[in-house]
Design a protein around this motif. Structure first.
Motif, short mmCIF file in Angstrom:
data_model
loop_
_atom_site.label_atom_id
_atom_site.label_comp_id
_atom_site.label_asym_id
_atom_site.label_seq_id
_atom_site.Cartn_x
_atom_site.Cartn_y
_atom_site.Cartn_z
N ASP A 115 -5.84 38.78 -28.76
CA ASP A 115 -6.98 38.09 -28.15
C ASP A 115 -6.52 37.16 -27.04
O ASP A 115 -7.13 37.08 -25.97
CB ASP A 115 -7.75 37.29 -29.20
N LEU A 116 -5.43 36.46 -27.31
CA LEU A 116 -4.89 35.54 -26.30
C LEU A 116 -4.47 36.30 -25.05
O LEU A 116 -4.75 35.88 -23.94
CB LEU A 116 -3.71 34.77 -26.88
N TYR A 117 -3.83 37.44 -25.23
CA TYR A 117 -3.40 38.26 -24.10
C TYR A 117 -4.61 38.72 -23.30
O TYR A 117 -4.62 38.63 -22.07
CB TYR A 117 -2.59 39.45 -24.60
N ARG A 118 -5.65 39.22 -23.98
CA ARG A 118 -6.85 39.69 -23.28
C ARG A 118 -7.55 38.55 -22.55
O ARG A 118 -8.01 38.72 -21.42
CB ARG A 118 -7.80 40.37 -24.27
N ASP A 119 -7.61 37.40 -23.19
CA ASP A 119 -8.23 36.24 -22.55
C ASP A 119 -7.43 35.81 -21.31
O ASP A 119 -8.01 35.50 -20.27
CB ASP A 119 -8.33 35.06 -23.52
N ALA A 120 -6.12 35.83 -21.42
CA ALA A 120 -5.28 35.44 -20.28
C ALA A 120 -5.44 36.44 -19.14
O ALA A 120 -5.54 36.06 -17.97
CB ALA A 120 -3.82 35.34 -20.71
N GLU A 121 -5.48 37.72 -19.49
CA GLU A 121 -5.65 38.75 -18.47
C GLU A 121 -7.00 38.60 -17.76
O GLU A 121 -7.08 38.65 -16.53
CB GLU A 121 -5.55 40.13 -19.13
N ARG A 122 -8.03 38.35 -18.52
CA ARG A 122 -9.37 38.15 -17.94
C ARG A 122 -9.37 36.91 -17.05
O ARG A 122 -9.93 36.90 -15.96
CB ARG A 122 -10.40 38.00 -19.04
N LEU A 149 -5.78 27.08 -11.54
CA LEU A 149 -4.59 27.71 -12.12
C LEU A 149 -3.79 26.71 -12.94
O LEU A 149 -3.27 27.05 -14.02
CB LEU A 149 -3.71 28.31 -11.03
N LYS A 150 -3.71 25.48 -12.47
CA LYS A 150 -3.03 24.44 -13.24
C LYS A 150 -3.76 24.17 -14.55
O LYS A 150 -3.14 24.02 -15.60
CB LYS A 150 -2.92 23.15 -12.42
N GLU A 151 -5.09 24.14 -14.47
CA GLU A 151 -5.88 23.94 -15.69
C GLU A 151 -5.68 25.11 -16.65
O GLU A 151 -5.56 24.91 -17.87
CB GLU A 151 -7.36 23.80 -15.33
N ASP A 152 -5.64 26.32 -16.12
CA ASP A 152 -5.43 27.50 -16.95
C ASP A 152 -4.06 27.47 -17.61
O ASP A 152 -3.91 27.85 -18.78
CB ASP A 152 -5.56 28.78 -16.12
N GLN A 153 -3.08 27.00 -16.88
CA GLN A 153 -1.73 26.89 -17.44
C GLN A 153 -1.73 25.93 -18.63
O GLN A 153 -1.13 26.22 -19.67
CB GLN A 153 -0.77 26.41 -16.36
N GLU A 154 -2.42 24.79 -18.47
CA GLU A 154 -2.51 23.84 -19.58
C GLU A 154 -3.26 24.45 -20.76
O GLU A 154 -2.88 24.27 -21.92
CB GLU A 154 -3.21 22.55 -19.11
N TRP A 155 -4.31 25.20 -20.48
CA TRP A 155 -5.07 25.85 -21.54
C TRP A 155 -4.19 26.84 -22.31
O TRP A 155 -4.22 26.87 -23.55
CB TRP A 155 -6.29 26.57 -20.96
N MET A 156 -3.38 27.61 -21.55
CA MET A 156 -2.50 28.59 -22.21
C MET A 156 -1.46 27.88 -23.08
O MET A 156 -1.17 28.33 -24.19
CB MET A 156 -1.77 29.44 -21.15
N LYS A 157 -0.94 26.76 -22.61
CA LYS A 157 0.01 25.99 -23.42
C LYS A 157 -0.64 25.52 -24.71
O LYS A 157 -0.04 25.57 -25.78
CB LYS A 157 0.55 24.80 -22.63
#
Length: 130
Positions: free
Chosen positions: A16-23, A118-126
Motif C-alpha cells: 500500500d505504501l508503495y502504491r501510495d508513493a507511486e500515485r 515534494l519536501k512535504e511528501d518526503q516528510e510524509w514518507m518518512k
C-alpha cells in the motif's frame, strides 16, 4: 509474518505504501507540468512586452524622427535636430526593453510550489516508514 491490528500483513502495508508513493509521484509530476505551463505563460507575456517595446521604439523613431526633425530643422541645423530626436526615441525604446527584462529576471525558473510539496511528501514518507 507479522500482522497489524487490522489483520493486514507487513507485506500488504508495504505494498500500500508503495502504491501510495507511486500515485503521489505521478501527481507531483502533473503538478510540476501545470506549474511550468503557468510560468511559461507569464514569461510569454513579458517577452511580449519586450517585443512591444521594440516595435513602439521603432515606430516612434520613424514617425517622430520625420516630423520633429523637420520642425526643429527650422530652428537649428537638420543634423543636430536629427541627433536630438534620435537620442530621445532610442532612450524611450531602451526604457521599455529594460522594463521587460527586469520583469523577466524577477520570475524564478524553478517550480517553487512543486519543490515545496515534494519536501512535504518526503516528510510524509518518512513518517509512514517509522
Amino acid at each position: 509474518m507479522q500482522r497489524s491490528k487490522e489483520g493486514r500483513g507487513v507485506g500488504e502495508l508495504l505494498g500500500d505504501l508503495y502504491r501510495d508513493a507511486e500515485r503521489m509521484i505521478r501527481l507531483e509530476i502533473e503538478f510540476a507540468k501545470t506549474e511550468i505551463a503557468q510560468k511559461a505563460t507569464r514569461v510569454g507575456k513579458n517577452v511580449g512586452f519586450l517585443v512591444a517595446g521594440g516595435v513602439v521604439a521603432y515606430a516612434g523613431f520613424l514617425a517622430i524622427l520625420a516630423g520633429i526633425i523637420a520642425l526643429l530643422g527650422l530652428l537649428i541645423p537638420i543634423w543636430l535636430s536629427a541627433l536630438i530626436i534620435g537620442i530621445l526615441v532610442a532612450g524611450a525604446g531602451a526604457f521599455l526593453a529594460w522594463k521587460g527584462l527586469q520583469t523577466l529576471r524577477q520570475e524564478p525558473a524553478t517550480p517553487q510550489r512543486t519543490i515545496e510539496t515534494l519536501k512535504e511528501d518526503q516528510e510524509w514518507m518518512k513518517d509512514q516508514t517509522r
